[in-house]
Write a protein that holds these residues in place. Structure first.
Motif, PDB file in Angstrom:
ATOM      1  N   CYS A  47       0.945  -1.206   0.197  1.00 36.90           N
ATOM      2  CA  CYS A  47      -0.171   0.140   0.033  1.00 36.90           C
ATOM      3  C   CYS A  47       1.094   1.158  -0.176  1.00 36.90           C
ATOM      4  N   ILE A  48       2.229   0.855  -0.076  1.00 40.22           N
ATOM      5  CA  ILE A  48       3.196   2.098  -0.088  1.00 40.22           C
ATOM      6  C   ILE A  48       3.601   2.413  -1.508  1.00 40.22           C
ATOM      7  N   PRO A  49       3.740   3.543  -1.762  1.00 43.33           N
ATOM      8  CA  PRO A  49       4.498   3.707  -3.291  1.00 43.33           C
ATOM      9  C   PRO A  49       5.775   2.978  -3.369  1.00 43.33           C
ATOM     10  N   SER A  50       6.237   2.190  -4.246  1.00 48.63           N
ATOM     11  CA  SER A  50       7.326   1.320  -4.512  1.00 48.63           C
ATOM     12  C   SER A  50       8.557   2.241  -4.356  1.00 48.63           C
ATOM     13  N   GLU A  51       8.712   3.405  -4.582  1.00 47.75           N
ATOM     14  CA  GLU A  51       9.720   4.323  -4.721  1.00 47.75           C
ATOM     15  C   GLU A  51      10.124   4.679  -3.118  1.00 47.75           C
ATOM     16  N   THR A  52       8.931   4.762  -2.297  1.00 43.03           N
ATOM     17  CA  THR A  52       9.085   5.156  -0.963  1.00 43.03           C
ATOM     18  C   THR A  52       9.699   3.901  -0.361  1.00 43.03           C
ATOM     19  N   VAL A  53       9.499   2.733  -0.700  1.00 38.59           N
ATOM     20  CA  VAL A  53       9.699   1.366  -0.122  1.00 38.59           C
ATOM     21  C   VAL A  53      11.313   1.534  -0.436  1.00 38.59           C
ATOM     22  N   ALA A  54      11.456   1.542  -1.569  1.00 38.25           N
ATOM     23  CA  ALA A  54      13.109   1.247  -2.027  1.00 38.25           C
ATOM     24  C   ALA A  54      13.712   2.251  -1.270  1.00 38.25           C
ATOM     25  N   ALA A  55      13.287   3.763  -1.284  1.00 43.52           N
ATOM     26  CA  ALA A  55      14.063   4.561  -0.424  1.00 43.52           C
ATOM     27  C   ALA A  55      14.215   4.247   1.105  1.00 43.52           C
ATOM     28  N   ASN A  56      13.429   3.657   1.567  1.00 40.32           N
ATOM     29  CA  ASN A  56      13.542   3.279   2.950  1.00 40.32           C
ATOM     30  C   ASN A  56      13.544   1.934   3.381  1.00 40.32           C
ATOM     31  N   SER A  57      14.570   1.251   2.645  1.00 37.67           N
ATOM     32  CA  SER A  57      14.961  -0.066   2.481  1.00 37.67           C
ATOM     33  C   SER A  57      16.449  -0.273   2.792  1.00 37.67           C
ATOM     34  N   ALA A  58      16.707  -1.354   3.323  1.00 38.02           N
ATOM     35  CA  ALA A  58      18.352  -1.752   3.450  1.00 38.02           C
ATOM     36  C   ALA A  58      18.300  -3.367   3.056  1.00 38.02           C
ATOM     37  N   THR A  59      19.476  -3.628   2.596  1.00 39.02           N
ATOM     38  CA  THR A  59      19.891  -5.095   2.108  1.00 39.02           C
ATOM     39  C   THR A  59      20.781  -5.244   3.211  1.00 39.02           C
ATOM     40  N   VAL A  60      20.347  -6.237   3.915  1.00 43.66           N
ATOM     41  CA  VAL A  60      21.404  -6.915   5.054  1.00 43.66           C
ATOM     42  C   VAL A  60      21.833  -8.350   4.493  1.00 43.66           C
ATOM     43  N   GLN A  61      23.133  -8.287   4.427  1.00 41.55           N
ATOM     44  CA  GLN A  61      23.772  -9.651   4.159  1.00 41.55           C
ATOM     45  C   GLN A  61      24.675 -10.005   5.232  1.00 41.55           C
ATOM     46  N   VAL A  62      24.852 -11.593   5.466  1.00 42.62           N
ATOM     47  CA  VAL A  62      25.931 -12.153   6.357  1.00 42.62           C
ATOM     48  C   VAL A  62      26.970 -12.615   5.530  1.00 42.62           C
ATOM     49  N   LEU A  63      28.077 -12.240   5.722  1.00 43.30           N
ATOM     50  CA  LEU A  63      29.162 -12.709   5.073  1.00 43.30           C
ATOM     51  C   LEU A  63      30.055 -14.029   5.365  1.00 43.30           C
ATOM     52  N   ASP A  64      30.618 -14.306   4.216  1.00 42.69           N
ATOM     53  CA  ASP A  64      31.771 -15.423   4.625  1.00 42.69           C
ATOM     54  C   ASP A  64      32.994 -15.123   4.692  1.00 42.69           C
TER      55      ASP A  64
END
Lengths: 181, 388
Positions: free
Chosen positions: A114-131
């Motif tokens: 229900c939130i504009p996709s640009e807003t979601v993208a601008a308020n997202s983070a990619t979290v990764q766990v590295l080897d």
């Protein structure tokens, strides 16, 4: 009459058997596994009992954090219908205030549809766990320590990339604060 | 156990040609119906199936995972992908990346025509011929950009409701007041693309005043699907979702499952009516032979041997009926094109379909003969011999 009927029956059976063999070959080829999954172990101490007291919201972290900085932020696992990457220790976190989950009859509230996709993208983070090699671990994080789409989490880690478009964090600690977004 | 000779069952089939014909036609009709229903379901399934071992991945807009036509992604996506995602399949340094636009457009047969022809049009680059390996150009050549050229799939005429001649090389279709010349024909056997029109990507973007793309299809080399999915989650700004090509078409197939179920239910209901009709014919056929059956028993043939002979007789009739049904289906049904919203599929008489027809025929022969045979045999022998 007997010969004619027998010939009909034999012809039908031969046609069926012939076609069935072709089908078998095609089926066995199509069953080939598209890829193999490699399994790695979760780094010790990744999942925390207590979150840091100075954790900020994801939106605040995105506004100020620079690559290489150590940060701690809160958010919920979501922003997509499937926020986890299968086979990689990687997931998306969305800001609970700026891109909140949609609870009004949404089958997957965490996808923030229900939130504009640009807003979601601008308020997202990619979290990764590295080897050890600096690559995302080849494993599924979904389900580990109750991590699930919609879980509210606190993430501690180092900012790998931060600009207007993307925000990537290499996590060293994750705490599941709540199972609801 | 003393058995009746096989010849006896065979000769009995010819004793009453009219009755034999009724059984034959009734059974053939039931088998034909089953074949038609199975061929419909199989045709739809195969047109929406991609081999499970396909290493193609479709990248489309987040939230449009169920329909490529609704998807809109940045035109820069293919370049970013090729530069950022190692492990895309390449041959001679050319990456297998195909940016595409998929649109439903309305064409006209000529400038004056007012009959709308609804076509599914795919805007492509040469990369499309790399990733879609079932495509083969059967006539002419590929369309060149900037010349209003299109190529048509082998089932496109069916989808448009035109004759094959109307899509011959050199003919034109009109879109937005301009003629588009057909310069080639292609075949994409067993896929929905067979019913599409293909034109150069830039031409379609200009014609539809569209900047973005519908999707990008890539072929994986060393990379795994997880790498592509991770890329889409790293580049959240591109708002992409990755889906395996086979999975995408499987989801479309699931969407059409209610139609397939409806077809099966209808066929089974009609077949049931046919089976009941066949049973009725066999009842009357066997009842007329009560005296003969009583005589066989009095000659020392056990009931089991008589039942076996009656089953042989009915099964032989069914085998001929199956053969007739398969022959009719092959001549009248196989390859018939059926238009649906995604394109066109052909009724397919695969080995599975033929086997299901054969199984139904065998069932009709065995199960259909048992109740009337039981009814005749339960009568006491003196009574049977006296019956008229």
């Amino acid at each position: 009459m007997k010969h004619i009927v027998s010939a009909f029956a034999l012809a039908s059976v031969a046609a069926l058997v012939g076609c069935a063999q072709e089908e078998t070959k095609a089926t066995s080829a199509s069953n080939a596994s598209p890829q193999t999954q490699q399994v790695a172990a979760i780094p010790e101490g990744l999942f925390l009992e207590e979150g840091p007291a100075d954790a900020v919201t994801l939106a605040q972290a995105r506004a100020t954090a620079k690559p290489g900085e150590e940060i701690a932020f809160t958010g919920y696992i979501g922003g997509r219908a499937e926020p986890f990457t299968e086979g990689r220790a990687l997931f998306l976190v969305a800001d609970s205030d700026e891109a909140p989950a949609c609870t009004d009859g949404c089958p997957k509230p965490w996808d923030a549809c229900c939130i504009p996709s640009e807003t979601v993208a601008a308020n997202s983070a990619t979290v990764q766990v590295l080897d050890g090699a600096g690559q995302a671990l080849r494993m599924n994080l979904k389900g580990e320590n109750d991590l699930a789409p919609g879980s509210r989490v606190t993430v501690i880690g180092k900012v790998r990339e931060a600009n207007e478009a993307i925000f990537v964090v290499d996590a060293t600690g994750i705490r599941v604060d709540d199972h609801q977004p | 156990m003393k058995m009746l000779p096989f010849d006896y069952a065979v000769r009995n089939l010819g004793r009453s040609p009219r009755r034999f014909l009724a059984i034959l036609l009734g059974n053939a009709l039931v088998v034909l119906l089953i074949l038609a229903a199975a061929a419909f379901v199989e045709g739809m399934r195969s047109s929406l199936s991609i081999r499970n071992d396909s290493r193609n991945v479709i990248l489309l807009a987040t939230g449009s995972e169920e329909s490529i036509e609704r998807s809109e992604i940045p035109a820069t996506t293919p370049g970013i992908l090729a530069a950022s995602l190692p492990g895309i399949h390449t041959v001679g340094g050319v990456p297998f990346v195909s940016p595409e636009v998929l649109s439903a457009l309305i064409f006209f047969e000529d400038a004056e025509s007012s009959d709308e022809l609804r076509a599914v049009v795919r805007g492509i680059t040469p990369g499309a011929f790399l990733v879609h390996d079932r495509i083969e150009i059967t006539e002419g050549r590929a369309a060149r950009p900037g010349r209003n050229e299109i190529i048509a799939g082998s089932l496109a005429a069916e989808k448009l409701g035109l004759s094959e001649a109307a899509l011959a090389i050199g003919e034109s279709l009109w879109f937005e007041g301009e003629p588009w010349t057909i310069v080639g024909r292609f075949r994409a056997r067993g896929t929905v693309m067979d019913a599409e029109l293909w034109m150069p990507l830039t031409d379609l973007q200009l014609a539809t005043k569209r900047d973005g793309l519908s999707s990008v299809v890539i072929r994986l080399g060393d990379a795994e699907f997880a790498d592509v999915d991770a890329f889409t989650k790293m580049r959240v700004d591109l708002e992409l979702s990755a889906i395996r090509e086979a999975e995408y078409y499987a989801s479309l197939l699931r969407f059409y499952r209610p139609i397939q179920i409806m077809i099966w239910v209808t066929a089974i209901l009609i077949a049931l009516a046919g089976i009941l009709g066949g049973l009725n014919t066999l009842y009357s056929a066997f009842s007329a032979r009560v005296r003969e059956i009583g005589m066989l028993q009095s000659l020392g043939y056990p009931r089991r041997a008589i039942v076996f002979s009656l089953i042989q007789e009915a099964s032989l009739a069914s085998a001929v009926a199956v053969f007739l049904a398969i022959l009719t289906a092959k001549l009248l049904l196989d390859g018939i094109a059926i238009s649906f919203s995604m394109g066109v599929f052909q009724l397919t008489l695969s080995s599975t379909v033929l086997a299901s027809g054969g199984a139904v025929g065998l069932f009709l022969g065995i199960a259909g003969s048992l109740p009337p045979a039981w009814r005749c045999l339960r009568m006491p022998i003196p009574e049977s011999l006296k019956s008229l």
